[in-house]
Design an enzyme around this catalytic site. Structure first.
Site, PDB file in Angstrom:
ATOM      1  N   GLU A  45      14.923   1.518 -10.422  1.00 13.69           N
ATOM      2  CA  GLU A  45      15.766   2.265 -11.479  1.00 13.69           C
ATOM      3  C   GLU A  45      17.003   1.679 -11.977  1.00 13.69           C
ATOM      4  O   GLU A  45      17.722   1.317 -11.516  1.00 13.69           O
ATOM      5  CB  GLU A  45      15.958   3.653 -10.774  1.00 13.69           C
ATOM      6  CG  GLU A  45      16.628   4.930 -11.552  1.00 13.69           C
ATOM      7  CD  GLU A  45      16.804   6.005 -10.860  1.00 13.69           C
ATOM      8  OE1 GLU A  45      17.075   6.919 -11.550  1.00 13.69           O
ATOM      9  OE2 GLU A  45      16.728   5.788  -9.425  1.00 13.69           O
ATOM     10  N   LYS A 119      12.895   9.775 -17.348  1.00 16.62           N
ATOM     11  CA  LYS A 119      12.698  10.425 -15.636  1.00 16.62           C
ATOM     12  C   LYS A 119      12.870  12.097 -16.020  1.00 16.62           C
ATOM     13  O   LYS A 119      13.668  12.535 -17.031  1.00 16.62           O
ATOM     14  CB  LYS A 119      14.123  10.159 -15.111  1.00 16.62           C
ATOM     15  CG  LYS A 119      14.166  10.706 -13.445  1.00 16.62           C
ATOM     16  CD  LYS A 119      15.417   9.868 -12.999  1.00 16.62           C
ATOM     17  CE  LYS A 119      15.506  10.325 -11.488  1.00 16.62           C
ATOM     18  NZ  LYS A 119      16.697   9.860 -10.630  1.00 16.62           N
ATOM     19  N   CYS A 174      12.224   7.843  -9.106  1.00 11.40           N
ATOM     20  CA  CYS A 174      13.086   8.363  -8.006  1.00 11.40           C
ATOM     21  C   CYS A 174      13.071   9.825  -7.788  1.00 11.40           C
ATOM     22  O   CYS A 174      12.161  10.109  -6.964  1.00 11.40           O
ATOM     23  CB  CYS A 174      14.472   7.928  -8.352  1.00 11.40           C
ATOM     24  SG  CYS A 174      15.639   7.844  -6.431  1.00 11.40           S
ATOM     25  N   SER A 354     -26.778   5.522  33.339  1.00 12.70           N
ATOM     26  CA  SER A 354     -27.731   4.410  33.415  1.00 12.70           C
ATOM     27  C   SER A 354     -26.686   3.090  33.806  1.00 12.70           C
ATOM     28  O   SER A 354     -27.505   1.856  34.209  1.00 12.70           O
ATOM     29  CB  SER A 354     -28.007   3.837  31.889  1.00 12.70           C
ATOM     30  OG  SER A 354     -26.830   3.304  31.079  1.00 12.70           O
TER      31      SER A 354
END
Length: 636
Positions: A45, A119, A174, A354
């Site tokens: 940023e 932003k 952010c 087995s």
């Protein structure tokens, strides 16, 4: 970029606050030294100016320098194929009224400014005072003139690669991912498979782990690749310290993570976009949103040399501590499922032993279920039924295991019964498939009848790998009343048995360790000199490979070409590529041809993300053709 892979990177330049020329030089140095074929490179940023400029953001000198730096970046990267995302402040143009300053991400490629993303969530609390300088993103996308180019600016922007349609890029900044309603939610719903986050997240105690969880969770919720590029030590000033903590996550898994307090190109890996798109098609609760504005770009399509981890045992965690946690969780799920069935039916448990891995695991799970119900283990009825192929080693291990677990053991020799049956149907005595399957079916008949006598349930022992390959006798070991191992692959069975051996110790551990050391075999053909003559992995191939193919085909929709390529990386140095190709062909043939056995499976607890239960996990027509897959495999 073939097979859906995309190389991406997150970088933290060594910036100086308010020194745009220096910061540009640092960015360009990273771009020039990025690995070949990097398709996306994300920076932090406001990295062209520095995040911590404070009131200097109001200064026209700084804003002009940032715009000039972006213009110079575009000019210097005309020949760069990678999409670059850098952060800088952008002042609103005068014609829009001016007065607003936006914290933006600039998306650039080949000298073109593809778009500016402001932003959305501007923090103004605690140590953050961005709201003093920046305005939240405008509601509408507009075209602006910036860095000498006309470009769209807004939050409703996706960047779509024309040559790689699965690569659709969305951007947030952010705080956007920390807020209750993230822009990435809308971007992913509109088609973004990759989200880039340009961040400047300061350090405090415990924040690194929280940041990691946040990024992982967001990538999982959105079924996307998530690249998080964080501001570094150059921002550390006054009261705040920054560390450059970078991540690249894919659907909940961190593929690359930087050390904190480092700079440069600190996180590089490849995203598998085809995985993400496959999951989005498969998961019908991933809702598509309203289409938003798309900006097209292009990339050359090449085959990448993969650097991302490709575990050879995808069902088993590589970390020892994680292995123990996984084993405990799986065993608990198995035992809880069986406990519920036994409680509901008021039944006991009958198990055929087995002396091999699968029946050992079934007994261990049953013992746990009895312990959960506080019932005596002697109420678990175990049967060992030696016949033509039984060796002294496996017979002894079955006996020792039954005793060590505290079960009630019966030994029923079935050789004479099987011989009479073969004679009754006019069998020649040849050691053919009838000879082998008659033994398996006789054992199942005995188990079912004993269960009726005891008001009990036959606990199935067959595992997921055997179901995938059809390596079970139809209406023989294929059938039970509750199959506790039905969604546990063979590679995990081995780890579960070893975990219990290490945990329990004593005679039980001794028996389990010898079982672990015994070759996997159905023991239907007579031994040679007392030694097992019929080894499963020599007949159908290594379970490591088959489990690898099964996981990637069912979990992520990988086709033969991608399976072959991934296995080549995962098993480099262990299996030659010719052998991988051979066993891949056998896996595909058997997987398709044996679906009819999976269409009528008994109930059993689902323990992982890959299962073959016909009641929801895997639905496939029993007569589907394998031709398309084999054609692709044969061309490898």
């Amino acid at each position: 970029m073939k097979d859906g892979f995309l190389r991406v990177a997150a970088a933290t330049p060594d910036i100086r606050v308010a020194d745009c020329a220096h910061n540009l030089a640092q960015l360009l140095s990273i771009v020039q030294n990025a690995p070949e074929d990097t398709a996306l490179l994300v920076f932090p940023e406001l990295c062209l100016t520095g995040y911590t400029c404070g009131d200097l953001f109001f200064q026209p000198t700084l804003l002009k320098a940032a715009e000039t730096a972006l213009r110079d970046l575009l000019a210097a990267t005309v020949g760069t194929d990678a999409v670059l995302i850098v952060g800088l402040p952008v002042a609103a143009p005068a014609q829009s009224g001016g007065g607003a300053l936006y914290n933006c991400a600039a998306v650039c490629q080949r000298g073109v400014l593809l778009g500016l993303i402001p932003k959305t969530n501007i923090p103004g609390y605690a140590q953050f005072y961005e709201s003093r300088h920046f305005t939240a993103a405008p509601e509408q996308t507009v075209t602006v003139r910036f860095a000498g180019q006309d470009t769209p600016m807004g939050t409703d922007l996706l960047f779509a690669c024309q040559s790689l349609p699965d690569f659709v890029l969305g951007v947030e900044i952010c705080e956007d991912v920390w807020a209750p309603f993230q822009p990435s939610q809308r971007l992913a719903a509109a088609g973004a498979t990759v989200i880039a986050n340009l961040s400047a997240s300061d350090e405090s105690i415990g924040k690194g782990e929280y940041r990691r969880q946040l990024v992982c969770t967001q990538s999982a919720r959105l079924l996307c690749g998530y690249i998080y590029a964080d501001a570094g030590e150059g921002e550390s000033s006054t009261d705040l310290v920054f560390s450059g903590h970078n991540f690249i996550a894919e659907n909940g898994t961190v593929l690359a993570e930087s050390d904190r307090f480092t700079t440069g190109l600190t996180a590089v890996t490849e995203l598998d976009l085809s995985r993400l798109v496959y999951d989005r098609r498969r998961i019908n609760t991933f809702r598509s949103g309203q289409p938003i504005q798309t900006v097209a770009f292009d990339l050359p399509v090449r085959e990448l040399k993969l650097t991302r981890p490709i575990p050879s045992l995808p069902f088993v965690p590589a970390d020892t501590a994680a292995q123990a946690q996984r084993c405990e969780e799986v065993l608990t799920i198995q035992a809880a499922g069986l406990e519920q069935r036994l409680r509901r039916t008021g039944s006991r448990a009958v198990i055929g032993l087995s002396g091999g891995l699968d029946s050992a695991l079934a007994l261990l799970v049953t013992a746990r279920a009895y312990d959960r119900m506080r019932l005596p283990r002697e109420d678990i009825h175990t049967l060992t039924m030696p016949c033509f192929g039984t060796t002294g080693r496996t017979l002894n291990n079955a006996r020792e295991l039954a005793r060590a677990c505290g079960s009630t053991l019966s030994e029923i020799v079935i050789g004479d019964t099987v011989t009479r049956h073969l004679s009754d149907i006019g069998h020649s005595g040849a050691r053919d498939v009838t000879y082998e399957n008659a033994q398996a079916r006789e054992r199942t008949q005995v188990l079912m009848d004993v269960a009726n006598q005891l008001n009990a349930l036959v606990i199935g022992t067959g595992d997921l790998s055997e179901l995938a390959l059809g390596w079970a006798t139809y209406n023989g070991d294929h059938m039970s009343m509750y199959g506790v191992n039905a969604s546990v692959p063979k590679t995990l069975v081995r780890h579960l048995v070893k975990y219990e051996a290490d945990r329990c110790g004593g005679p039980l551990a001794a028996a389990l360790y010898d079982i672990l050391d015994t070759p996997v075999s159905p023991e239907l053909l007579p031994p040679e000199n007392g030694v097992i003559s019929q080894k499963t992995e020599q007949l159908v191939g290594p379970y490591e490979l088959h489990d690898f193919f099964l996981y990637h085909m069912l979990r992520f929709g990988a086709g033969p070409t991608k399976l072959y390529r991934l296995a080549g990386y995962a098993f480099a140095g262990k299996f030659p590529v010719e052998e991988i190709k051979k066993w891949l062909g056998i896996f595909l043939r058997r997987f398709f041809s044996q679906q009819f056995k999976r269409s009528c499976l008994p109930d059993g607890p689902r323990v992982g993300s890959v299962s073959l239960s016909p009641r929801g996990d895997w639905r496939m027509p029993s007569d589907a053709s394998v031709a398309l897959w084999l054609t692709e495999a044969d061309a490898l």
